[in-house]
Structures are given as structure tokens and as C-alpha cells.
Scaffold this motif. Structure first.
Motif, PDB file in Angstrom:
ATOM      1  N   GLU A  61       0.823  -1.217   0.000  1.00  0.00           N
ATOM      2  CA  GLU A  61       0.000   0.000   0.000  1.00  0.00           C
ATOM      3  C   GLU A  61       0.853   1.262   0.000  1.00  0.00           C
ATOM      4  OE1 GLU A  61      -3.289   0.073   2.859  1.00  0.00           O
ATOM      5  OE2 GLU A  61      -3.150  -2.103   2.903  1.00  0.00           O
ATOM      6  N   VAL A  62       2.143   1.128   0.333  1.00  0.00           N
ATOM      7  CA  VAL A  62       3.046   2.285   0.266  1.00  0.00           C
ATOM      8  C   VAL A  62       4.096   1.975  -0.788  1.00  0.00           C
ATOM      9  CG1 VAL A  62       3.693   3.995   1.983  1.00  0.00           C
ATOM     10  CG2 VAL A  62       3.330   1.648   2.688  1.00  0.00           C
ATOM     11  N   GLU A  63       4.202   2.832  -1.753  1.00  0.00           N
ATOM     12  CA  GLU A  63       5.141   2.564  -2.837  1.00  0.00           C
ATOM     13  C   GLU A  63       6.206   3.650  -2.917  1.00  0.00           C
ATOM     14  OE1 GLU A  63       2.383   2.181  -6.035  1.00  0.00           O
ATOM     15  OE2 GLU A  63       2.300  -0.003  -5.855  1.00  0.00           O
ATOM     16  N   GLY A  64       7.330   3.289  -3.512  1.00  0.00           N
ATOM     17  CA  GLY A  64       8.369   4.286  -3.789  1.00  0.00           C
ATOM     18  C   GLY A  64       9.212   4.677  -2.592  1.00  0.00           C
ATOM     19  N   VAL A  65       9.105   3.940  -1.478  1.00  0.00           N
ATOM     20  CA  VAL A  65       9.938   4.253  -0.323  1.00  0.00           C
ATOM     21  C   VAL A  65      11.294   3.576  -0.505  1.00  0.00           C
ATOM     22  CG1 VAL A  65      10.143   4.172   2.181  1.00  0.00           C
ATOM     23  CG2 VAL A  65       7.897   4.327   1.127  1.00  0.00           C
ATOM     24  N   GLU A  66      12.369   4.322  -0.272  1.00  0.00           N
ATOM     25  CA  GLU A  66      13.700   3.759  -0.492  1.00  0.00           C
ATOM     26  C   GLU A  66      14.364   3.293   0.801  1.00  0.00           C
ATOM     27  OE1 GLU A  66      15.910   6.677  -2.709  1.00  0.00           O
ATOM     28  OE2 GLU A  66      14.421   6.696  -4.304  1.00  0.00           O
ATOM     29  N   PHE A  67      14.105   4.023   1.889  1.00  0.00           N
ATOM     30  CA  PHE A  67      14.813   3.687   3.127  1.00  0.00           C
ATOM     31  C   PHE A  67      13.900   3.833   4.335  1.00  0.00           C
ATOM     32  CE2 PHE A  67      17.310   5.193   6.837  1.00  0.00           C
ATOM     33  CZ  PHE A  67      18.017   4.031   7.076  1.00  0.00           C
TER      34      PHE A  67
END
Lengths: 452, 137
Positions: free
Chosen positions: A286-292
Motif C-alpha cells: 500500500e506504500v510505494e516508492g519508499v527507499e529507506f
């Protein structure tokens, strides 16, 4: 078997079940009137320790006297240790007291903060596929993911935490001064239980190079007493340069890692419940594009650690003040002493990796899916008998956990007081049977008349 | 094993309730995490679709040892051209729905990508039924 730092002092335990109710992984049960920790579910977060009203949950540490087994004993101090003391107590005095107590050398864990940050950066360059990458900093978080979020284990960066990097640094630096390894004893001063467990049974490593663990609160008492003994007779000498850079001091607080990472999108989350809420969403995509992700089990990160000797916000404030002073001295051209680690930077970076973290799911009912499926059907049938009030009188934290216990551990349904009443109405259970079921959970003393 | 969930029109807050609960069940059955992820992603998309477009509906889940069967049935405007709706980027979502980060036109294509069997039946003015199946191994 996994080593756990948290243990229950049975004679002292009053079986109040407070620990059982707060445990985030439902690892605690009540049996015979005493709390019992299920090792395969415990992540050593210490919530139970906080909740215990009689200090019956203790954190095992090594005997302080064992520092004298080594000619060169090293105190490996977390930055948060110095901030336990009132701000008028100088770093120099605390160091002097540590030397007086018997430590030959003092290293701060965060001296390797910049190496840790660089190791993560290098790893991130080649592992975009595993994003969001999760920091290996907090051992309770690593264990939480292993048992509760097995699908996310590959997101954890398999990199040694600052505590291990600094231990390696201390050994190397002392070795260069001609001190052989066998004469060095590294004693980690731990602010929490999870870090002890990490030292005693490290994830992704065979064994740790740390020789002993001392609880932060007990060392605080010893140091405080020493300083009081020295009184005003102690001649105060301000240190020539700050020990740690501002970045290193802040690294143990919330946002400490995140503020230094290059990720476009990242989060710093503290508090176990907050972390679990987020990981639930993450697992569902449900959460996209998180790198760290910087995830910490304690509220206010290590300032709120279990073995802290003061309020987490006061400790946090002292750490910020210390960092502010360090930053000012850095601006004036002073070089913090933790830069000495640069000599060993390449060596540490070359040895910073550990094996991939393996899942050890506690969720699975059985390795054989057919059997797991049958067990789940039985659990679901049993749930229909339960009141869903999660009263805990059966000795399990929730009705759902109780239903699972019945199938996995063959605990009887009559432990549920609602079910007992149900059977009583139909005259299908005797008073003795009811009492026996209660006694199994709560012990034999509790149903007696109070002594006058 | 049968599970049922109700979907309420416009209740984006509770989007993901069904998929989260299904996830927990599949973890207990030791289903491979990558398969669990496919199920959860597909079901979540279907839930959001029904919340965004329809006037409420139901999620019916049946799990057995080898596979999961999911039906998301809504009462709503229906889809006039299913083939068109299956194309990536095609969306009829209202602007306020898009403002919430939904409605990128990836719903049905994303479901298709993640499941082993997908069947969409729709009657304009009546509603849509999305039927999905994922094999565990």
C-alpha cells in the motif's frame, strides 16, 4: 534456541498478567499463577519489563567483576549513556570514573556511525530491487521482522550495527598499539534487552566479538557513586576536542539515520506499534516508492531505551545539547576524535557485511500446509465458543491466541470462564472442574479467603 | 474455509480490511510470501475499485489447501466495455477519487498481473463481479 535477555523471576512474579497484555508479539502466557515467556515469539523489546509492577522481569547481564579478567578491559559506551547524567556532569568526569571503576579504555559506540552510514550507502547502490531498505540498527526490529513479517526479511540491510563495527574498531586500534587480542575484553554497555540478545545470539553471524554485556542502569549507579566519592577533590580538565561528531551523537535518536541518508523518500518511525502499523501497510504494497526505513522499537529511539535512568525527553534534550555543542566546535575547525576511525574505515567497510537475515515465522501453524489447514479449521471452530472480550482469564492475551493455544498446545476450552458458565447452566461441569481449570492458569493460592 | 467482508461505498479509510485479514490467514498456512503478496495486492485493488465506483458490495473468500478463490461483487454502475477497462491507464474515476491517490487506471490490469485466473462479469446499471483465483504452488 535463541538467546533471550529477558527472564522472569518466578518467586517475585505475582501473576498480574500486565506483561501478557502489553506484549506486541503475544509471547507471554500465565501458567500456575506465573508469567511465562515463549522464546520463539519474544523479540526482546522489553515492553513486559516496563509493564511489570514488581520488577519480576529482569535483564540478565554479565558479572561486573569479569572486566578484571582482562588486562585491557574496554567499555563500549552508547552515546545515550553520557546523557543519562545531569548536564553539569562533564564527559571528562564520567570517563575518569569509568577508568577508576577498572576500565582501561573507553570507546563510544557511535564512533562508527559514519562508517555504518557509508556501509548502508554502498549496499543501497546495488540493492534497489530490495527497496525499501530497512536499517539493521535496532535488533528488536530485526527480530520483529523475522517472526512477524517474514516477507520483508530481504529488505533488511545485512550490515553490522554500529556496536559491532565499533567493537571491531576498538580491537584493531588496540592491536595497533601492540595489545594482543586475548588481553582485550570488550564490554558493551547496553541500553536495552534487544541489544543483549543481539550480542549473545547475533543474526547473520556465528558469534559476536563482544566479550561481555553490562546493563546501562547498573553502570550508571556505579559511575554516579564514584563521582560523588571523588567529590570536589577531582581536578577538572576539559577535553581537547569533542569525542563524537554531532551527526554521530544524533544517530541514535529518531531521524538520526534518515537525516544522513540519500534516499528520495524515506521514513523514520519509532515505537513498536507505529512500526507494526507501517509494516502492515508496506507488506500489502500500500506504500510505494519508499527507499529507506529507519525503524526503532522504542519511543524516542534509544533516548527511550529500556534501561534509561531518566525521562526519555530529558535524555533526548541532553543529547541534542551535546550535539549542538559538538557542531559548534566542528564549525570552529575542531576535528572530533571519532575521525580517528577513518584510519580503519576501509578495513571496517570490508568486514561490515553479515549473512542475509533469515525468516523464523511464528505465524505458521504447521510446515505441512494440509496439517496447517486442518489446524486452522479447528481454531476457527473453537473461536465460535469464545466471547471475544480478550479478558485474559484463560492465561492467553486474546481469545484468538487462546484458540490457537488450544490447538497447538492442547490447552482445554474449560479455561475460558464464559465457557465454564455455559457448561454450568447445562450442569455439564462440576465446581471442582472449574476450580482446577482456574488453578492451572492462576495457581492454587488465589481462590482462598484472604488472611485476616 | 469461508470468509466474508462488507464493502461500503466511499469508505476508503477501510480499504484493505479484507486483504489484511486474508494475509494473516495465508501466513498461518505457510503460503509462500511472494504468493501472499500477489493475493493481497489483487484483493486490495478489487476492494478499492468497489469502494470507488460502486454503491457497496461484498468480498467472499474461500481458501482451501491449494488455492484461494476470491469474489468481489458490487452493486454499481457496471463496466460498459470490460476489454477497455482492462487496459493500463484507462480510468473513469472521479477527480476527488484521483486526488486521494486512487484511480490511476491500474486496477484491473494489476489484478490480472497478480492472479492465476480472473473473470470479470458486469451489467451496466446493476453491478460488477470480479472473480479471482490464486494457486498456492
Amino acid at each position: 534456541m535463541f538467546h533471550h535477555a529477558l527472564e522472569i523471576n518466578e518467586p517475585r512474579c505475582i501473576g498480574c498478567a500486565r506483561c501478557m497484555k502489553v506484549c506486541p508479539t503475544e509471547a507471554i502466557r500465565i501458567r500456575g499463577g506465573k508469567a511465562f515467556i515463549q522464546g520463539n515469539r519474544c523479540i526482546d523489546c522489553g515492553k513486559c519489563h516496563e509493564a511489570c509492577p514488581v520488577d519480576a522481569i529482569f535483564i540478565k547481564q554479565d558479572d561486573f567483576q569479569s572486566i578484571f579478567d582482562y588486562p585491557h578491559s574496554v567499555a563500549l559506551l552508547p552515546a545515550v549513556f553520557l546523557s543519562q547524567f545531569p548536564s553539569d556532569m562533564s564527559v571528562t568526569r564520567i570517563y575518569a570514573a569509568l577508568k577508576d571503576l577498572g576500565f582501561k579504555h573507553v570507546f563510544e559506540v557511535e564512533s562508527s556511525a559514519s562508517v555504518f552510514a557509508e556501509a548502508k550507502g554502498r549496499y543501497a547502490e546495488h540493492h534497489a530491487d530490495d527497496e525499501p531498505l530497512i536499517s539493521s540498527f535496532c535488533p528488536a526490529i530485526v527480530r520483529l521482522i523475522q517472526i512477524k513479517y517474514p516477507s520483508l526479511v530481504n529488505n533488511i540491510m545485512p550490515i553490522k550495527a554500529p556496536l559491532d563495527l565499533s567493537a571491531m574498531y576498538a580491537l584493531k586500534a588496540l592491536g595497533d598499539r601492540g595489545i594482543p587480542r586475548e588481553e582485550v575484553g570488550i564490554f558493551y554497555v547496553t541500553p536495552c534487552a534487544a541489544k543483549i540478545a543481539a550480542v549473545k545470539s547475533p543474526v547473520g553471524e556465528k558469534r559476536s566479538i563482544i566479550d561481555g554485556v553490562i546493563n546501562m542502569d547498573s553502570l550508571y549507579n556505579r559511575v554516579y557513586k564514584k563521582i560523588k566519592e571523588q567529590g570536589k577533590s577531582y581536578s577538572f580538565q576539559p577535553s581537547k576536542s569533542p569525542n563524537l561528531s554531532a551527526d554521530a551523537i544524533l544517530s541514535t535518536l529518531t531521524n538520526g539515520e534518515r537525516r544522513l541518508c540519500m534516499a528520495k523518500r524515506s521514513y523514520a518511525i519509532d515505537g513498536l506499534q507505529n512500526v507494526m502499523d507501517f509494516l502492515d501497510k508496506l507488506e500489502n504494497d500500500e506504500v510505494e516508492g519508499v527507499e529507506f526505513l529507519e525503524l526503532r522499537a522504542c519511543d524516542q529511539s534509544c533516548a527511550g531505551a529500556l534501561l534509561s535512568c531518566d525521562n526519555r525527553f530529558l535524555i533526548g534534550e541532553r543529547m541534542y545539547n551535546r550535539a549542538r555543542k559538538a557542531a559548534e566546535r566542528e564549525r570552529n575547525g575542531e576535528v572530533p576524535r571519532d575521525r580517528e576511525i577513518d584510519k580503519y574505515r576501509e578495513y571496517l567497510l570490508a568486514n561490515a557485511n553479515v549473512d542475509k537475515v533469515q525468516p523464523r515465522s511464528m505465524m505458521t501453524l504447521d510446515k505441512d500446509r494440509k496439517v496447517a489447514f486442518q489446524k486452522m479449521e479447528r481454531i476457527n471452530r473453537l473461536k465460535e465458543f469464545l466471547p471475544k472480550v480478550d479478558c485474559g482469564l484463560c492465561g492467553a492475551p486474546t481469545c484468538d491466541a487462546f484458540a490457537t493455544d488450544m490447538v497447538i498446545n492442547r490447552v482445554g476450552l474449560t479455561r475460558c470462564v464464559f465457557y465454564q458458565r455455559h457448561l454450568q447452566q447445562k450442569n455439564e461441569i462440576t465446581r471442582q472442574e472449574c476450580l482446577a481449570a482456574m488453578n492451572a492458569v492462576w495457581g492454587t493460592d488465589r481462590m482462598n479467603d484472604p488472611k485476616d | 474455509m469461508h470468509q466474508e467482508y462488507t464493502i461500503i461505498e466511499g469508505d476508503f479509510v477501510n480499504a484493505g480490511k479484507a486483504s489484511s485479514s486474508v494475509k494473516k490467514t495465508l501466513k498461518q498456512l505457510d503460503v509462500n510470501p511472494s504468493v501472499v503478496k500477489r493475493v493481497v495486492v489483487a484483493l486490495y485493488e478489487a476492494e478499492v475499485n468497489a469502494i470507488a465506483h460502486a454503491y457497496g458490495g461484498k468480498v467472499l473468500v474461500d481458501i482451501d489447501e491449494d488455492k484461494i478463490h476470491m469474489v468481489v461483487a458490487d452493486k454499481g454502475p457496471g463496466i460498459p466495455d470490460i476489454a477497455q477497462a482492462m487496459q493500463e491507464g484507462y480510468s473513469t474515476a472521479r477527480p476527488e477519487v484521483r486526488d486521494m491517490g486512487f484511480g490511476a487506471g491500474m486496477g484491473l490490469p494489476n489484478m490480472q498481473k497478480n492472479v492465476d485466473k480472473l473473470d470479470v462479469k458486469s451489467t451496466v446499471g446493476v453491478g460488477t463481479t470480479v472473480e479471482m483465483e490464486v494457486n498456492f504452488s
